[in-house]
Design an enzyme around this catalytic site. Structure first.
Site, PDB file in Angstrom:
ATOM      1  N   ARG A  12      16.419 -40.467  -5.277  1.00  0.00           N
ATOM      2  CA  ARG A  12      16.367 -39.000  -6.017  1.00  0.00           C
ATOM      3  C   ARG A  12      17.642 -37.774  -5.236  1.00  0.00           C
ATOM      4  O   ARG A  12      18.186 -38.425  -4.256  1.00  0.00           O
ATOM      5  CB  ARG A  12      15.017 -38.476  -5.445  1.00  0.00           C
ATOM      6  CG  ARG A  12      14.760 -38.413  -3.776  1.00  0.00           C
ATOM      7  CD  ARG A  12      13.463 -37.580  -3.654  1.00  0.00           C
ATOM      8  NE  ARG A  12      13.633 -37.060  -2.406  1.00  0.00           N
ATOM      9  CZ  ARG A  12      12.739 -37.043  -1.661  1.00  0.00           C
ATOM     10  NH1 ARG A  12      11.764 -37.982  -1.685  1.00  0.00           N
ATOM     11  NH2 ARG A  12      12.725 -36.650  -0.111  1.00  0.00           N
ATOM     12  N   SER A 139      26.254 -30.889   6.191  1.00  0.00           N
ATOM     13  CA  SER A 139      25.592 -29.619   5.564  1.00  0.00           C
ATOM     14  C   SER A 139      26.525 -28.629   6.081  1.00  0.00           C
ATOM     15  O   SER A 139      27.284 -28.429   7.113  1.00  0.00           O
ATOM     16  CB  SER A 139      24.206 -29.608   6.117  1.00  0.00           C
ATOM     17  OG  SER A 139      23.676 -28.442   5.968  1.00  0.00           O
ATOM     18  N   TYR A 152      17.544 -29.989  12.866  1.00  0.00           N
ATOM     19  CA  TYR A 152      18.490 -30.461  11.809  1.00  0.00           C
ATOM     20  C   TYR A 152      20.076 -30.158  11.881  1.00  0.00           C
ATOM     21  O   TYR A 152      20.871 -31.000  11.482  1.00  0.00           O
ATOM     22  CB  TYR A 152      17.838 -29.912  10.440  1.00  0.00           C
ATOM     23  CG  TYR A 152      18.714 -30.020   9.082  1.00  0.00           C
ATOM     24  CD1 TYR A 152      18.758 -31.579   8.547  1.00  0.00           C
ATOM     25  CD2 TYR A 152      19.429 -29.159   8.388  1.00  0.00           C
ATOM     26  CE1 TYR A 152      19.228 -31.553   7.473  1.00  0.00           C
ATOM     27  CE2 TYR A 152      20.053 -29.401   7.258  1.00  0.00           C
ATOM     28  CZ  TYR A 152      20.084 -30.550   6.658  1.00  0.00           C
ATOM     29  OH  TYR A 152      20.744 -30.813   5.473  1.00  0.00           O
ATOM     30  N   THR A 155      21.860 -32.345  14.287  1.00  0.00           N
ATOM     31  CA  THR A 155      22.175 -33.795  13.932  1.00  0.00           C
ATOM     32  C   THR A 155      23.388 -33.539  12.607  1.00  0.00           C
ATOM     33  O   THR A 155      24.307 -34.238  12.578  1.00  0.00           O
ATOM     34  CB  THR A 155      21.076 -34.357  12.996  1.00  0.00           C
ATOM     35  OG1 THR A 155      20.631 -33.875  11.802  1.00  0.00           O
ATOM     36  CG2 THR A 155      19.920 -34.642  13.716  1.00  0.00           C
TER      37      THR A 155
HETATM   38  P1  NAD Z   1      16.232 -35.329  -0.716  1.00  0.00           P
HETATM   39  O1  NAD Z   1      15.129 -34.836   0.236  1.00  0.00           O
HETATM   40  O2  NAD Z   1      15.670 -35.128  -2.143  1.00  0.00           O
HETATM   41  O3  NAD Z   1      16.456 -37.023  -0.411  1.00  0.00           O
HETATM   42  C1  NAD Z   1      16.713 -37.304   0.723  1.00  0.00           C
HETATM   43  C2  NAD Z   1      17.026 -38.881   0.649  1.00  0.00           C
HETATM   44  O4  NAD Z   1      17.051 -39.407   1.619  1.00  0.00           O
HETATM   45  C3  NAD Z   1      15.480 -39.336  -0.089  1.00  0.00           C
HETATM   46  O5  NAD Z   1      15.958 -40.134  -1.206  1.00  0.00           O
HETATM   47  C4  NAD Z   1      14.735 -39.862   0.799  1.00  0.00           C
HETATM   48  O6  NAD Z   1      13.868 -40.982   0.642  1.00  0.00           O
HETATM   49  C5  NAD Z   1      15.976 -40.480   1.670  1.00  0.00           C
HETATM   50  N1  NAD Z   1      15.584 -40.987   3.038  1.00  0.00           N
HETATM   51  C6  NAD Z   1      14.895 -40.149   3.940  1.00  0.00           C
HETATM   52  N2  NAD Z   1      14.717 -40.656   5.086  1.00  0.00           N
HETATM   53  C7  NAD Z   1      15.462 -42.108   4.819  1.00  0.00           C
HETATM   54  C8  NAD Z   1      15.213 -43.174   5.615  1.00  0.00           C
HETATM   55  N3  NAD Z   1      14.723 -43.243   6.920  1.00  0.00           N
HETATM   56  N4  NAD Z   1      15.874 -43.995   5.108  1.00  0.00           N
HETATM   57  C9  NAD Z   1      16.331 -44.386   3.864  1.00  0.00           C
HETATM   58  N5  NAD Z   1      16.095 -43.250   3.049  1.00  0.00           N
HETATM   59  C10 NAD Z   1      15.772 -41.992   3.515  1.00  0.00           C
HETATM   60  O7  NAD Z   1      17.193 -34.137  -0.409  1.00  0.00           O
HETATM   61  P2  NAD Z   1      18.790 -34.012  -0.914  1.00  0.00           P
HETATM   62  O8  NAD Z   1      19.039 -32.573  -1.021  1.00  0.00           O
HETATM   63  O9  NAD Z   1      19.138 -35.079  -1.896  1.00  0.00           O
HETATM   64  O10 NAD Z   1      19.475 -34.619   0.424  1.00  0.00           O
HETATM   65  C11 NAD Z   1      20.454 -35.471   0.607  1.00  0.00           C
HETATM   66  C12 NAD Z   1      21.208 -35.089   1.625  1.00  0.00           C
HETATM   67  O11 NAD Z   1      22.089 -34.123   1.522  1.00  0.00           O
HETATM   68  C13 NAD Z   1      20.789 -35.251   3.140  1.00  0.00           C
HETATM   69  O12 NAD Z   1      21.494 -35.857   4.082  1.00  0.00           O
HETATM   70  C14 NAD Z   1      20.648 -33.796   3.387  1.00  0.00           C
HETATM   71  O13 NAD Z   1      20.635 -33.387   4.706  1.00  0.00           O
HETATM   72  C15 NAD Z   1      22.047 -33.259   2.891  1.00  0.00           C
HETATM   73  N6  NAD Z   1      22.214 -31.854   2.411  1.00  0.00           N
HETATM   74  C16 NAD Z   1      21.102 -31.308   1.454  1.00  0.00           C
HETATM   75  C17 NAD Z   1      21.366 -30.100   1.042  1.00  0.00           C
HETATM   76  C18 NAD Z   1      20.301 -29.555   0.193  1.00  0.00           C
HETATM   77  O14 NAD Z   1      20.402 -28.122   0.051  1.00  0.00           O
HETATM   78  N7  NAD Z   1      19.696 -30.174  -0.635  1.00  0.00           N
HETATM   79  C19 NAD Z   1      22.226 -29.386   1.619  1.00  0.00           C
HETATM   80  C20 NAD Z   1      23.054 -29.653   2.948  1.00  0.00           C
HETATM   81  C21 NAD Z   1      22.932 -31.149   2.924  1.00  0.00           C
END
Ligand code: NAD
Length: 244
Positions: A12, A139, A152, A155
């Site tokens: 996702r 991020s 967060y 990390t």
């Molecule tokens: P999300 O929560 O929709 O997706 C995170 C994904 O990581 C999910 O599919 C989840 O199942 C998977 N995941 C979590 N723990 C896991 C594990 N132990 N093993 C395998 N998979 C695991 O969030 P997103 O927004 O799609 O985030 C994706 C990446 O982007 C993350 O690293 C997040 O920190 C980074 N990010 C997101 C944003 C934002 O605003 N959405 C901003 C900056 C960075």
């Protein structure tokens, strides 16, 4: 080297968009998931119907042995991984004094150890081939401090350190290591925020909108491309100008 990609946490959100874009661009892609097998299989079915080469693979990235087994499966099915996208991550808000040992260590286990495990698992073949590309998803909070998201943010800073140091170490082996730092991207990760926060965040973004998972996927596709072959150790911010 064949174009074989492993995208962690790609059932996702941002990971899903990355896996889809890479698959549609000719990469054989492993869609990794932790628990949402249904979502991963739904994406795989969609992409397979379009003629893409994809497989799904369960693994919790915080589990070193599970990651090694996943990479072994990808190698057996497609061949050695030439592009690793360390996308899986968890986030949440808490005052620093409320952060428990368990929370602190879980965030590190997924966000940092996960990248360590996956990178170590794909490296032997990359080193052998003298070629490879690793992209970590940090991020904007890996570049700036984040109140109430200290764990967060810490990390995500660590992932930038990992990117730069590994790029220096692996450059002579022709393995590039880069990082993408997304701004505020509309995914399930934002569900924890109060709904009124989203329009405010869009307003705080010079380009006037929240990012989409596809915005980040395009940044990944750029860094993974041959045309970026002289770029390593960099942090590419895709945030609509949020940090300016
Ligand atoms: P999300 O929560 O929709 O997706 C995170 C994904 O990581 C999910 O599919 C989840 O199942 C998977 N995941 C979590 N723990 C896991 C594990 N132990 N093993 C395998 N998979 C695991 O969030 P997103 O927004 O799609 O985030 C994706 C990446 O982007 C993350 O690293 C997040 O920190 C980074 N990010 C997101 C944003 C934002 O605003 N959405 C901003 C900056 C960075």
């Amino acid at each position: 080297m064949e174009k074989i990609a492993l995208v962690t946490g790609s059932s996702r959100g941002i990971g899903r968009a990355i896996a889809a874009l890479l698959a549609r661009s000719g990469w054989a892609v492993c869609i990794n998931y932790r628990v949402r097998r249904d979502c991963a299989e739904d994406l795989a079915a969609q992409l397979t119907a379009e003629g893409c080469r994809v497989m799904v693979c369960q693994a919790d990235v915080s589990d070193h042995a599970a990651v090694a087994a996943m990479v072994h499966r990808v190698e057996e099915t497609f061949g050695p991984v030439s592009l690793l996208v360390n996308n899986a991550g968890i986030a949440g808000q808490a005052l620093f004094q409320d952060v428990t040992d368990q929370m602190w260590h879980r965030y590190f286990a997924v966000n940092v150890d996960g990248a360590f495990h996956c990178t170590q698992a794909v490296l032997p073949h990359m080193l052998h081939e003298h070629e490879g590309c690793i992209i970590n998803i940090s991020s904007i909070w890996g570049l700036r401090g984040a109140s109430c998201e200290v764990t967060y943010s810490t990390t995500k800073h660590a992932l930038i350190g990992l990117t730069r140091s590994l790029a220096a170490e692996l450059g002579p082996s022709h393995i590039r290591v880069n990082c993408v730092a997304p701004g505020v991207i509309k995914t399930d990760m934002l569900d924890a925020l109060p709904p009124e926060a989203l329009p405010q965040l869009a307003e705080d973004t010079p380009l006037g909108r929240l990012g989409t998972p596809e915005d980040i996927a395009y940044a990944i596709a750029f860094l993974a491309d041959e045309k970026a072959s002289f770029i390593t150790g960099q942090v590419l911010t895709s945030d609509g100008g949020f940090l300016l």
